[in-house]
Motif scaffolding. Structure first.
Motif, PDB file in Angstrom:
ATOM      1  N   ARG A   2       0.850  -1.183   0.000  1.00 26.28           N
ATOM      2  CA  ARG A   2       0.000   0.000   0.000  1.00 26.28           C
ATOM      3  C   ARG A   2       0.883   1.229   0.000  1.00 26.28           C
ATOM      4  N   SER A   3       0.461   2.239  -0.717  1.00 29.36           N
ATOM      5  CA  SER A   3       1.242   3.472  -0.770  1.00 29.36           C
ATOM      6  C   SER A   3       0.889   4.371   0.409  1.00 29.36           C
ATOM      7  N   GLY A   4       1.880   5.129   0.877  1.00 32.17           N
ATOM      8  CA  GLY A   4       1.658   6.111   1.920  1.00 32.17           C
ATOM      9  C   GLY A   4       1.765   5.595   3.351  1.00 32.17           C
ATOM     10  N   ILE A   5       2.026   4.299   3.542  1.00 35.47           N
ATOM     11  CA  ILE A   5       2.103   3.786   4.907  1.00 35.47           C
ATOM     12  C   ILE A   5       3.538   3.488   5.340  1.00 35.47           C
ATOM     13  N   HIS A   6       4.472   3.445   4.418  1.00 35.08           N
ATOM     14  CA  HIS A   6       5.852   3.111   4.740  1.00 35.08           C
ATOM     15  C   HIS A   6       6.696   4.373   4.880  1.00 35.08           C
ATOM     16  N   PRO A   7       7.589   4.428   5.877  1.00 34.39           N
ATOM     17  CA  PRO A   7       8.457   5.599   6.022  1.00 34.39           C
ATOM     18  C   PRO A   7       9.477   5.640   4.888  1.00 34.39           C
ATOM     19  N   THR A   8       9.918   6.832   4.559  1.00 34.49           N
ATOM     20  CA  THR A   8      10.889   6.978   3.479  1.00 34.49           C
ATOM     21  C   THR A   8      12.294   6.730   4.021  1.00 34.49           C
ATOM     22  N   SER A   9      13.069   6.038   3.240  1.00 37.29           N
ATOM     23  CA  SER A   9      14.444   5.746   3.595  1.00 37.29           C
ATOM     24  C   SER A   9      15.352   6.756   2.914  1.00 37.29           C
ATOM     25  N   ARG A  10      16.351   7.243   3.659  1.00 32.73           N
ATOM     26  CA  ARG A  10      17.266   8.240   3.108  1.00 32.73           C
ATOM     27  C   ARG A  10      18.641   8.041   3.735  1.00 32.73           C
ATOM     28  N   PRO A  11      19.691   8.618   3.165  1.00 25.13           N
ATOM     29  CA  PRO A  11      21.030   8.487   3.753  1.00 25.13           C
ATOM     30  C   PRO A  11      21.116   9.205   5.099  1.00 25.13           C
ATOM     31  N   VAL A  12      21.709   8.535   6.088  1.00 19.00           N
ATOM     32  CA  VAL A  12      21.865   9.072   7.441  1.00 19.00           C
ATOM     33  C   VAL A  12      23.260   8.692   7.926  1.00 19.00           C
ATOM     34  N   VAL A  13      23.892   9.578   8.690  1.00 19.62           N
ATOM     35  CA  VAL A  13      25.194   9.288   9.291  1.00 19.62           C
ATOM     36  C   VAL A  13      24.972   8.909  10.751  1.00 19.62           C
ATOM     37  N   PHE A  14      25.498   7.735  11.133  1.00 18.60           N
ATOM     38  CA  PHE A  14      25.483   7.299  12.518  1.00 18.60           C
ATOM     39  C   PHE A  14      26.882   7.512  13.080  1.00 18.60           C
ATOM     40  N   ARG A  15      26.964   8.170  14.249  1.00 16.02           N
ATOM     41  CA  ARG A  15      28.249   8.431  14.884  1.00 16.02           C
ATOM     42  C   ARG A  15      28.311   7.657  16.200  1.00 16.02           C
ATOM     43  N   ASP A  16      29.335   6.818  16.313  1.00 14.11           N
ATOM     44  CA  ASP A  16      29.577   6.073  17.544  1.00 14.11           C
ATOM     45  C   ASP A  16      30.420   6.959  18.444  1.00 14.11           C
ATOM     46  N   ARG A  17      29.823   7.439  19.530  1.00 10.96           N
ATOM     47  CA  ARG A  17      30.514   8.369  20.428  1.00 10.96           C
ATOM     48  C   ARG A  17      31.677   7.703  21.154  1.00 10.96           C
ATOM     49  N   ALA A  18      31.566   6.420  21.457  1.00 16.30           N
ATOM     50  CA  ALA A  18      32.617   5.727  22.202  1.00 16.30           C
ATOM     51  C   ALA A  18      33.862   5.500  21.358  1.00 16.30           C
ATOM     52  N   ALA A  19      33.688   5.145  20.082  1.00 15.24           N
ATOM     53  CA  ALA A  19      34.825   4.810  19.229  1.00 15.24           C
ATOM     54  C   ALA A  19      35.215   5.962  18.304  1.00 15.24           C
ATOM     55  N   GLY A  20      34.345   6.943  18.170  1.00 14.64           N
ATOM     56  CA  GLY A  20      34.632   8.052  17.274  1.00 14.64           C
ATOM     57  C   GLY A  20      34.471   7.693  15.810  1.00 14.64           C
ATOM     58  N   ALA A  21      33.735   6.626  15.522  1.00 17.12           N
ATOM     59  CA  ALA A  21      33.537   6.164  14.152  1.00 17.12           C
ATOM     60  C   ALA A  21      32.261   6.758  13.567  1.00 17.12           C
ATOM     61  N   HIS A  22      32.250   6.935  12.251  1.00 20.74           N
ATOM     62  CA  HIS A  22      31.089   7.451  11.533  1.00 20.74           C
ATOM     63  C   HIS A  22      30.701   6.447  10.456  1.00 20.74           C
ATOM     64  N   PHE A  23      29.387   6.238  10.270  1.00 21.22           N
ATOM     65  CA  PHE A  23      28.879   5.321   9.263  1.00 21.22           C
ATOM     66  C   PHE A  23      27.806   6.022   8.455  1.00 21.22           C
ATOM     67  N   LEU A  24      27.940   6.022   7.154  1.00 25.29           N
ATOM     68  CA  LEU A  24      26.905   6.553   6.269  1.00 25.29           C
ATOM     69  C   LEU A  24      26.123   5.375   5.736  1.00 25.29           C
ATOM     70  N   THR A  25      24.824   5.351   6.035  1.00 26.78           N
ATOM     71  CA  THR A  25      23.976   4.247   5.609  1.00 26.78           C
ATOM     72  C   THR A  25      22.566   4.774   5.353  1.00 26.78           C
ATOM     73  N   SER A  26      21.719   3.924   4.876  1.00 30.78           N
ATOM     74  CA  SER A  26      20.332   4.292   4.621  1.00 30.78           C
ATOM     75  C   SER A  26      19.486   3.936   5.832  1.00 30.78           C
TER      76      SER A  26
END
Length: 86
Positions: A2-26
């Motif tokens: 069905r259209s209109g019920i699913h959230p849109t996926s987009r690129p997001v950066v996750f930052r791990d504060r403990a390790a200082g690592a960054h991940f670009l993912t959807s």
């Protein structure tokens, strides 16, 4: 689907504060902060506590349980069981 019920996926950066690592993912997660990535684009930024860069299982810092040593220690302490069959 069905259209209109699913959230849109987009690129997001996750930052791990403990390790200082960054991940670009959807992701469908929302964020209030943004960060400029190496490609020059600005992406939403989500801070996480633990990721594969800092989790003990993935980094090799996890404690390995020595089950063979435990069995041997038990047998030394209490002896091997005696078979009742003759």
């Amino acid at each position: 689907m069905r259209s209109g019920i699913h959230p849109t996926s987009r690129p997001v950066v996750f930052r791990d504060r403990a390790a200082g690592a960054h991940f670009l993912t959807s992701s469908t997660a929302t964020a209030s902060k943004t960060i400029q990535w190496a490609d020059g684009n600005t992406y939403p930024l989500i801070d996480v506590e633990v990721s594969s860069a800092s989790h003990p299982v993935y980094t090799g810092a996890a404690r390995v349980v020595d089950t063979a040593g435990r069995v041997e220690r038990f047998q030394r302490r209490y002896g091997r069981p005696v078979s009742s069959r003759s």
